[in-house]
Design a protein around this motif. Structure first.
Motif, mmCIF file in Angstrom:
data_model
loop_
_atom_site.group_PDB
_atom_site.id
_atom_site.type_symbol
_atom_site.label_atom_id
_atom_site.label_comp_id
_atom_site.label_asym_id
_atom_site.label_seq_id
_atom_site.Cartn_x
_atom_site.Cartn_y
_atom_site.Cartn_z
ATOM 1 N N TYR A 2 2.693 -1.913 -5.394
ATOM 2 C CA TYR A 2 2.493 -0.754 -4.533
ATOM 3 C C TYR A 2 2.742 -1.107 -3.084
ATOM 4 O O TYR A 2 2.455 -2.222 -2.651
ATOM 5 N N ARG A 3 3.283 -0.145 -2.376
ATOM 6 C CA ARG A 3 3.366 -0.280 -0.930
ATOM 7 C C ARG A 3 1.951 -0.167 -0.384
ATOM 8 O O ARG A 3 1.054 0.294 -1.068
ATOM 9 N N THR A 4 1.772 -0.547 0.831
ATOM 10 C CA THR A 4 0.445 -0.446 1.427
ATOM 11 C C THR A 4 0.068 1.005 1.636
ATOM 12 O O THR A 4 0.917 1.908 1.597
ATOM 13 N N LEU A 5 -1.202 1.228 1.868
ATOM 14 C CA LEU A 5 -1.678 2.583 2.143
ATOM 15 C C LEU A 5 -1.083 3.089 3.441
ATOM 16 O O LEU A 5 -0.913 2.335 4.394
ATOM 17 N N GLU A 15 -2.059 7.693 1.131
ATOM 18 C CA GLU A 15 -1.316 7.604 -0.120
ATOM 19 C C GLU A 15 -0.757 6.206 -0.299
ATOM 20 O O GLU A 15 -0.551 5.474 0.664
ATOM 21 N N ALA A 16 -0.555 5.865 -1.556
ATOM 22 C CA ALA A 16 0.120 4.622 -1.928
ATOM 23 C C ALA A 16 1.195 4.998 -2.934
ATOM 24 O O ALA A 16 0.943 5.768 -3.856
ATOM 25 N N ALA A 76 -11.095 1.852 -2.269
ATOM 26 C CA ALA A 76 -10.745 2.533 -3.517
ATOM 27 C C ALA A 76 -9.405 2.019 -4.049
ATOM 28 O O ALA A 76 -9.248 1.799 -5.252
ATOM 29 N N PHE A 77 -8.459 1.799 -3.170
ATOM 30 C CA PHE A 77 -7.150 1.272 -3.553
ATOM 31 C C PHE A 77 -7.291 -0.127 -4.157
ATOM 32 O O PHE A 77 -6.715 -0.421 -5.214
#
Length: 85
Positions: A2-5, A15-16, A76-77
């Motif tokens: 995933y890209r960072t937030l 968003e991610a 949360a991520f």
């Protein structure tokens, strides 16, 4: 994976996005969330989970954290990353 937030375009959350296109097995993720006693709503094309913040998990892997607090979104991520594989 995933890209960072990042702040959403609307500014209402974070968003991610996956680095590469993918399909998330929402049934598996739902089962894992329920096993962790996380309240989850299955909307068939997405899951809505209630962690410290509300998180929408799309079939395409997009995560939307509904909070203006970047630290809460980051926690949360971090919790969700291992669950998503």
């Amino acid at each position: 994976m995933y890209r960072t937030l990042r702040l959403c375009a609307s500014g209402g959350g974070f968003e991610a996005l996956p680095e590469t296109p993918r399909t998330v097995d929402l049934k598996r993720v739902r089962a894992a969330l329920e096993a962790a006693r996380v309240p989850v709503i299955d909307a068939r094309v997405m899951l809505i989970a209630t962690l410290e913040v509300e998180v929408t998990i799309s079939r395409a892997g997009r995560l939307l954290f509904k909070t203006a607090d970047p630290a809460a979104a980051d926690r949360a991520f971090a919790w969700l990353r291992p669950l998503l594989g």
